[in-house]
Write a protein that holds these residues in place. Structure first.
Motif, short mmCIF file in Angstrom:
data_model
loop_
_atom_site.label_atom_id
_atom_site.label_comp_id
_atom_site.label_asym_id
_atom_site.label_seq_id
_atom_site.Cartn_x
_atom_site.Cartn_y
_atom_site.Cartn_z
N ILE A 129 6.63 6.86 10.92
CA ILE A 129 7.83 7.65 10.60
C ILE A 129 8.22 8.52 11.79
O ILE A 129 9.39 8.58 12.20
CB ILE A 129 7.60 8.51 9.34
CG1 ILE A 129 7.53 7.62 8.10
CG2 ILE A 129 8.72 9.54 9.18
CD1 ILE A 129 7.18 8.38 6.83
N ASP A 130 7.23 9.21 12.38
CA ASP A 130 7.52 10.09 13.52
C ASP A 130 7.98 9.30 14.73
O ASP A 130 8.91 9.71 15.44
CB ASP A 130 6.27 10.91 13.87
CG ASP A 130 5.92 11.94 12.81
OD1 ASP A 130 6.76 12.20 11.93
OD2 ASP A 130 4.79 12.47 12.86
N ALA A 131 7.33 8.17 14.99
CA ALA A 131 7.71 7.35 16.15
C ALA A 131 9.12 6.80 16.01
O ALA A 131 9.90 6.79 16.98
CB ALA A 131 6.70 6.21 16.32
N GLY B 71 -4.23 4.57 5.77
CA GLY B 71 -2.83 4.24 5.53
C GLY B 71 -1.88 5.41 5.72
O GLY B 71 -0.84 5.28 6.37
N ARG B 72 -2.23 6.56 5.16
CA ARG B 72 -1.32 7.71 5.24
C ARG B 72 -1.08 8.12 6.69
O ARG B 72 0.06 8.39 7.09
CB ARG B 72 -1.87 8.87 4.43
CG ARG B 72 -1.04 10.14 4.57
CD ARG B 72 -1.42 11.19 3.56
NE ARG B 72 -0.73 12.44 3.83
CZ ARG B 72 -0.47 13.36 2.92
NH1 ARG B 72 -0.84 13.17 1.67
NH2 ARG B 72 0.15 14.47 3.25
N ARG B 73 -2.13 8.18 7.49
CA ARG B 73 -1.98 8.58 8.90
C ARG B 73 -1.11 7.57 9.65
O ARG B 73 -0.27 7.96 10.48
CB ARG B 73 -3.35 8.69 9.56
CG ARG B 73 -3.28 9.06 11.04
CD ARG B 73 -2.81 10.48 11.24
NE ARG B 73 -2.55 10.78 12.64
CZ ARG B 73 -1.34 10.79 13.20
NH1 ARG B 73 -0.27 10.50 12.47
NH2 ARG B 73 -1.19 11.09 14.47
N ASP C 159 0.83 -1.21 0.00
CA ASP C 159 0.00 0.00 0.00
C ASP C 159 0.86 1.26 0.00
O ASP C 159 0.55 2.24 -0.68
CB ASP C 159 -0.93 0.00 1.22
CG ASP C 159 -1.91 -1.15 1.18
OD1 ASP C 159 -2.56 -1.34 0.14
OD2 ASP C 159 -2.03 -1.88 2.18
N HIS C 160 1.94 1.23 0.77
CA HIS C 160 2.86 2.37 0.82
C HIS C 160 4.29 1.85 0.93
O HIS C 160 4.53 0.82 1.57
CB HIS C 160 2.56 3.28 2.03
CG HIS C 160 1.26 4.02 1.92
ND1 HIS C 160 0.07 3.50 2.38
CD2 HIS C 160 0.96 5.23 1.39
CE1 HIS C 160 -0.90 4.36 2.15
NE2 HIS C 160 -0.39 5.41 1.55
N VAL C 161 5.20 2.58 0.31
CA VAL C 161 6.63 2.28 0.42
C VAL C 161 7.33 3.55 0.87
O VAL C 161 7.22 4.60 0.23
CB VAL C 161 7.22 1.79 -0.92
CG1 VAL C 161 8.71 1.51 -0.76
CG2 VAL C 161 6.49 0.55 -1.41
#
Length: 331
Positions: free
Chosen positions: A164-166, A156-158, A97-99
């Motif tokens: 990434i932030d964690a 997915g984006r959230r 879904d995301h890379v």
């Protein structure tokens, strides 16, 4: 033609056929070596993701760029050594879904999947296992989230932003090996940071389920729920994923229940994966609370939920850190 010439002629034909077969085998071996990738100049088998027309990053956060909907075959130079042709032909078509990539080079850092659990023994599960085998062969990190309710298009984006932030926070507060002091204060975990919530209250600002908890309170005030508290638990299976449950009592003795599983393959998501799974289950509860006005949701009897929790607790020996929710099993 004499018998001798006939025999010699046939022997020559056989010899020509054998030479042809040897040549074909050599060609096949050369083609197989070409199809089996040796990777980039630095030895990596991961191919940088390029921002092609109409397929640029959906998000850039710090030094990382996030791309949507990429097939595994797009992320590799070719079939990795040790992976069979059948595994490659099947796994290469499977997608993520995301890379998440390094923004400067496009090199994949980790991939994310969000979607429904695959049925055991299904073709989807077999394809998932082949994809896992290829990802393991090339060292591609994968975060997989299985939920009957959450979907990549909506959530997915959230989730990717959060991870990434964690991860960035965990890297920033991690002490240098060999440079710890006796009086060093243990930094607050990312999930435990307290601040101002969107509704003005003070609380855990990195709780993904915060909005769902606020929505439950609003639904209780408007008499659509009999209990305003979104409850939950989480466990980590010793040889498997983290699992989180979340529920809220909608009608007397009837609960809306969500379960989420989180797999970390060669990646740390920056927070305890069990708590992440529980928070995501709360997000799923909030998603379903939106539909209360549209009709009665599928609810679970409180007695059944209590029994499910007891049965879960009885499997504590299969869990990495035991079962910390015995208080939920008290009558």
């Amino acid at each position: 033609m004499s018998l001798e010439n006939t025999i010699i002629g046939r022997t020559g034909e056989v010899g020509t056929m054998i030479d042809g077969l040897d040549s074909a085998r050599s060609t096949a071996r050369r083609m197989d070596r070409r199809m089996t990738s040796t990777g980039s100049d630095d030895g990596s088998l991961l191919r940088p993701v390029a921002a092609s027309t109409g397929r640029g990053p959906v998000l850039v956060r710090g030094d990382q760029a996030v791309y949507a909907a990429r097939r595994l075959g797009e992320l590799l130079y070719g079939r990795p050594p040790g992976v069979t042709g059948h595994q490659w032909s099947s796994a290469g078509r499977e997608g993520f879904d995301h890379v998440v990539c390094a923004a400067s080079t496009g090199r994949p850092l980790f991939a994310v999947e969000v979607g429904p659990p695959v049925p055991p023994g299904s073709a989807a599960q077999r394809a998932e296992r082949m994809k896992d085998a290829v990802c393991a062969a090339v060292g591609l990190a994968v975060l997989r989230i299985a939920s009957p309710t959450l979907r990549a298009a909506d959530h997915g984006r959230r989730i990717v932003e959060y991870v990434i932030d964690a991860r960035a926070y965990a890297d920033a507060v991690r002490p240098d090996p060999g440079h710890t002091e006796p009086n060093d204060v243990t930094p607050v975990a990312f999930r435990d940071i307290v601040g101002r919530l969107p509704d003005g209250r003070s609380g855990h600002v990195n709780d993904l389920g915060a909005l769902a908890r606020a929505a439950a309170v609003e639904a209780y005030v408007s008499r659509r729920l009999v209990d305003p508290i979104v409850r939950g638990l989480h466990v980590r299976w010793a040889d498997g994923p983290a699992e989180g449950w979340s529920w809220v009592e909608v009608r007397p003795g009837r609960c809306l229940v969500e379960r989420v599983r989180v797999w970390e393959h060669r990646i740390s998501c920056g927070v305890d994966p069990g708590r992440l799974a529980e928070d995501l289950a709360a997000v799923a509860v909030g998603e379903r609370l939106r539909g209360l006005d549209g009709g009665e949701p599928e609810l679970v009897a409180r007695e059944q939920l209590d029994g499910d929790i007891r049965r879960l607790g009885a499997r504590r020996d299969e869990m990495r850190n035991g079962f910390g929710f015995d208080h939920l099993c008290v009558d």
